[in-house]
Write an enzyme that holds these catalytic residues in place. Structure first.
Site, short mmCIF file in Angstrom:
data_model
loop_
_atom_site.label_atom_id
_atom_site.label_comp_id
_atom_site.label_asym_id
_atom_site.label_seq_id
_atom_site.Cartn_x
_atom_site.Cartn_y
_atom_site.Cartn_z
N TYR A 1 39.36 32.49 36.76
CA TYR A 1 40.70 32.75 37.32
C TYR A 1 41.02 31.78 38.46
O TYR A 1 42.18 31.54 38.76
CB TYR A 1 40.76 34.18 37.89
CG TYR A 1 40.88 35.23 36.84
CD1 TYR A 1 39.74 35.78 36.25
CD2 TYR A 1 42.12 35.67 36.39
CE1 TYR A 1 39.84 36.75 35.28
CE2 TYR A 1 42.24 36.65 35.41
CZ TYR A 1 41.09 37.19 34.86
OH TYR A 1 41.19 38.14 33.88
N THR B 1 30.69 35.20 42.70
CA THR B 1 29.74 35.64 43.75
C THR B 1 29.86 37.15 43.91
O THR B 1 30.38 37.65 44.92
CB THR B 1 30.09 34.96 45.09
OG1 THR B 1 31.50 35.19 45.34
CG2 THR B 1 29.79 33.48 45.08
N LYS C 1 38.00 34.26 55.14
CA LYS C 1 38.21 34.74 53.77
C LYS C 1 37.74 36.19 53.60
O LYS C 1 38.45 37.05 53.07
CB LYS C 1 37.47 33.83 52.79
CG LYS C 1 37.42 34.35 51.36
CD LYS C 1 38.80 34.44 50.73
CE LYS C 1 38.71 35.10 49.37
NZ LYS C 1 40.03 35.22 48.72
N CYS D 1 38.08 40.86 44.22
CA CYS D 1 38.13 40.41 45.62
C CYS D 1 37.92 41.57 46.59
O CYS D 1 36.96 41.64 47.33
CB CYS D 1 39.49 39.79 45.93
SG CYS D 1 39.97 38.48 44.86
N1 SAJ Z 1 46.02 48.39 45.87
C1 SAJ Z 1 46.34 49.64 46.39
N2 SAJ Z 1 47.26 49.72 47.40
C2 SAJ Z 1 47.87 48.60 47.91
C3 SAJ Z 1 47.53 47.35 47.37
C4 SAJ Z 1 46.61 47.26 46.36
O1 SAJ Z 1 45.82 50.66 45.95
O2 SAJ Z 1 48.70 48.73 48.81
C5 SAJ Z 1 45.01 48.30 44.82
C6 SAJ Z 1 45.50 47.66 43.54
O3 SAJ Z 1 45.97 48.63 42.64
C7 SAJ Z 1 44.23 47.00 43.01
C8 SAJ Z 1 43.47 46.62 44.26
O4 SAJ Z 1 43.99 47.43 45.31
O5 SAJ Z 1 43.46 47.91 42.26
C9 SAJ Z 1 43.58 45.16 44.65
O6 SAJ Z 1 44.96 44.86 44.63
P1 SAJ Z 1 45.51 43.49 45.34
O7 SAJ Z 1 46.99 43.58 45.33
O8 SAJ Z 1 44.83 43.28 46.61
O9 SAJ Z 1 45.15 42.36 44.29
P2 SAJ Z 1 43.89 41.39 44.23
O10 SAJ Z 1 42.64 42.13 44.08
O11 SAJ Z 1 44.24 40.38 43.20
O12 SAJ Z 1 43.88 40.71 45.66
C10 SAJ Z 1 44.25 39.41 45.79
C11 SAJ Z 1 43.56 38.92 47.02
N3 SAJ Z 1 43.67 37.50 47.01
C12 SAJ Z 1 42.55 36.76 47.23
O13 SAJ Z 1 41.47 37.24 47.47
C13 SAJ Z 1 42.73 35.30 47.16
C14 SAJ Z 1 44.19 39.49 48.27
O14 SAJ Z 1 43.72 38.75 49.40
C15 SAJ Z 1 45.69 39.40 48.23
O15 SAJ Z 1 46.21 40.05 49.38
C16 SAJ Z 1 46.22 40.08 46.99
O16 SAJ Z 1 45.67 39.36 45.87
C17 SAJ Z 1 47.73 40.03 46.93
O17 SAJ Z 1 48.34 40.14 48.01
O18 SAJ Z 1 48.27 39.93 45.81
#
Ligand code: SAJ
Length: 440
Positions: free
Chosen positions: A24, A101, A222, A276
């Site tokens: 990804y 990782t 990070k 993440c």
């Molecule tokens: N989630 C919640 N409540 C929220 C936000 C997310 O329950 O308010 C859940 C989502 O359903 C999911 C998990 O948390 O299961 C993670 O969601 P995420 O929106 O954080 O998406 P990720 O895991 O793709 O996180 C990535 C991260 N990016 C990197 O590590 C480079 C994170 O730092 C970003 O903040 C996030 O994307 C983003 O903002 O889209």
């Protein structure tokens, strides 16, 4: 070659690049570097993935605007080529490492892929090449793991045979390309000069800030930025549990809290998945293991978020009891198996935790997910005859669900809403027994 000469080759795009790990993160990085004119070699352990990429096809499903077209273009132009063979790395001036990782059951990082990568590329490393680790790693890993391993495997010395840095990725599924171009990066060099050389590379593809730093800072930023998000989500989830207990509605509470200046309460939900957020807080914590730092908040937030799929089980039990049924022998439909809406990525999916627990409690489970082939198909067909439908992921396909049709299809008309896709009044008007995270 001096760093000045290397920087010159990077600036005029004659430097030959390699990206190791075409997942990804690595695949979009390789594609956008090829797009700006670099000759990019992709090294990937999975032969079927290599084959697909060399055919100009993206192996990443889910909605990734622009990625498939970009990949096809740069492969057709001969600017990106993939292989499983490390020997091809011999002539590469800059090598980006984007391997996984993960953390294990004890929340310790598993660096097997990173170690294997460094062991593999070391002997082939071109003199004065620049190695950049983009994978997320615990603070101190560049100093204590990457550097000694690379010096040993290459029989070269840092800054006198190779240059080394850490530039953590900040891509986000669903917006991989956009984020690569538009989100700032912390550029950690083992020396300030190396950070500048790295910035010369990232300047070609990043239109946001490129902040030079040392490697420990890059590792800390990070892991801390994702631990921050995990704690924020855990707070919202804990307030949701409080609201259920005292007769409140967390969604209304959140809306009004966020009207207060400097507040940004996150979304409560059925759990926190992905590659993440569930992992990076543990990498941050691992960085201080054995150093006598009393970590309480970060582990507690992880426990709250990991507990949400189990709270969904409690909501299910309560609704089934109201219908005069129990979990044992019930047939339950889990809607959404990916960790995030409009994605096919099921890594650390909260739904996996839910399904495991429901099986332990003697329930039969039917899984649906429009983005995952094995769980695709007609939703109402899949959940026909079930005793409840549980929404675990906010997929758009579920927002438009006809609740009356849902009631007709179910054997027991129960809807448990883990992502607030519906309002109680709608559900009850359709004859459903309705439960929702955070709402009494
Ligand atoms: N989630 C919640 N409540 C929220 C936000 C997310 O329950 O308010 C859940 C989502 O359903 C999911 C998990 O948390 O299961 C993670 O969601 P995420 O929106 O954080 O998406 P990720 O895991 O793709 O996180 C990535 C991260 N990016 C990197 O590590 C480079 C994170 O730092 C970003 O903040 C996030 O994307 C983003 O903002 O889209």
């Amino acid at each position: 070659m001096s760093q000045i000469e290397l920087r010159g080759k990077i600036e005029n795009r004659s430097a030959r690049l390699a990206v190791i790990g075409l997942g990804y993160v690595g695949l979009p990085v390789a594609a956008v570097l090829a797009e700006v004119g670099f000759d990019v070699l992709g090294v990937e352990i999975r032969p079927e993935r290599v084959e697909k990429i060399n055919a100009g096809l993206s192996p990443i499903k889910g909605e990734e605007p622009g990625l498939a077209a970009l990949l096809s273009k740069v492969v057709a132009a001969g600017k990106l080529w993939a292989t499983t063979d490390y020997a091809a790395l011999r002539d590469r001036d800059v090598l980006l490492i984007d391997v996984e990782t993960p953390v294990d059951e004890q929340n310790a990082p598993r660096y097997e892929a990173l170690r294997a990568c460094l062991q593999g590329l070391g002997p082939l490393l071109k003199a004065d090449a620049l190695v950049i680790v983009e994978s997320t790693i615990a603070p101190g890993t560049m100093r204590d793991v990457v550097l000694p391993l690379l010096e040993q495997s290459s029989e070269k010395k840092l800054n006198d045979g190779f240059y080394l840095g850490n530039c953590p990725e900040r891509v986000m599924p669903g917006k991989l390309l956009k984020n690569l171009h538009m989100v700032s990066r912390v550029v950690g060099g083992m020396t300030p000069e190396t950070a500048e050389t790295m910035i010369a590379l990232y300047q070609h593809i990043v239109q946001a800030d490129l902040d030079a730093a040392d490697c420990v800072t890059a590792e800390l930023v990070k892991t801390a930025e994702n631990a921050y998000r995990d704690v924020q989500i855990a707070f919202a989830n804990e307030v949701a549990l409080i609201c259920e207990a005292v007769g409140g509605d967390v969604w209304k509470v959140r809306e009004l809290v966020n009207k207060s200046p400097m507040r940004q309460m996150h979304l409560p939900g059925a759990g926190v998945g992905g590659h993440c957020i569930p992992k990076d807080p543990w990498l941050l914590a691992y960085g201080v293991k054995g150093k006598g730092v009393p970590l309480r908040l970060i582990p507690a937030a992880r426990a709250v978020n990991d507990g949400m799929p189990l709270h969904i089980v409690e909501l299910l039990k309560d609704a089934l009891a109201e219908a005069g049924r129990g979990l044992e022998g019930a047939r339950l439909a889990v809607l959404g198996y990916a960790y995030l809406e409009e994605s096919d990525d099921a890594r650390n999916s909260p739904s996996a935790t839910l399904v495991r627990r429901l099986h332990e409690l003697g329930a039969e489970v039917v899984i649906h997910d429009p983005w995952i082939a094995e769980y695709g198909g007609d939703l109402l067909q899949r959940l026909r005859g079930c005793d409840a439908a549980v929404i675990m992921v906010a997929h758009g396909a579920y927002r438009g669900l006809d609740l009356n049709a849902l009631t007709s299809a179910l054997r027991t008309p129960i809807l448990v809403d883990g992502r607030r896709l519906f309002e109680a009044a709608q559900a009850r008007a359709a004859g459903l027994l309705y439960r929702r995270i955070g709402t009494a």
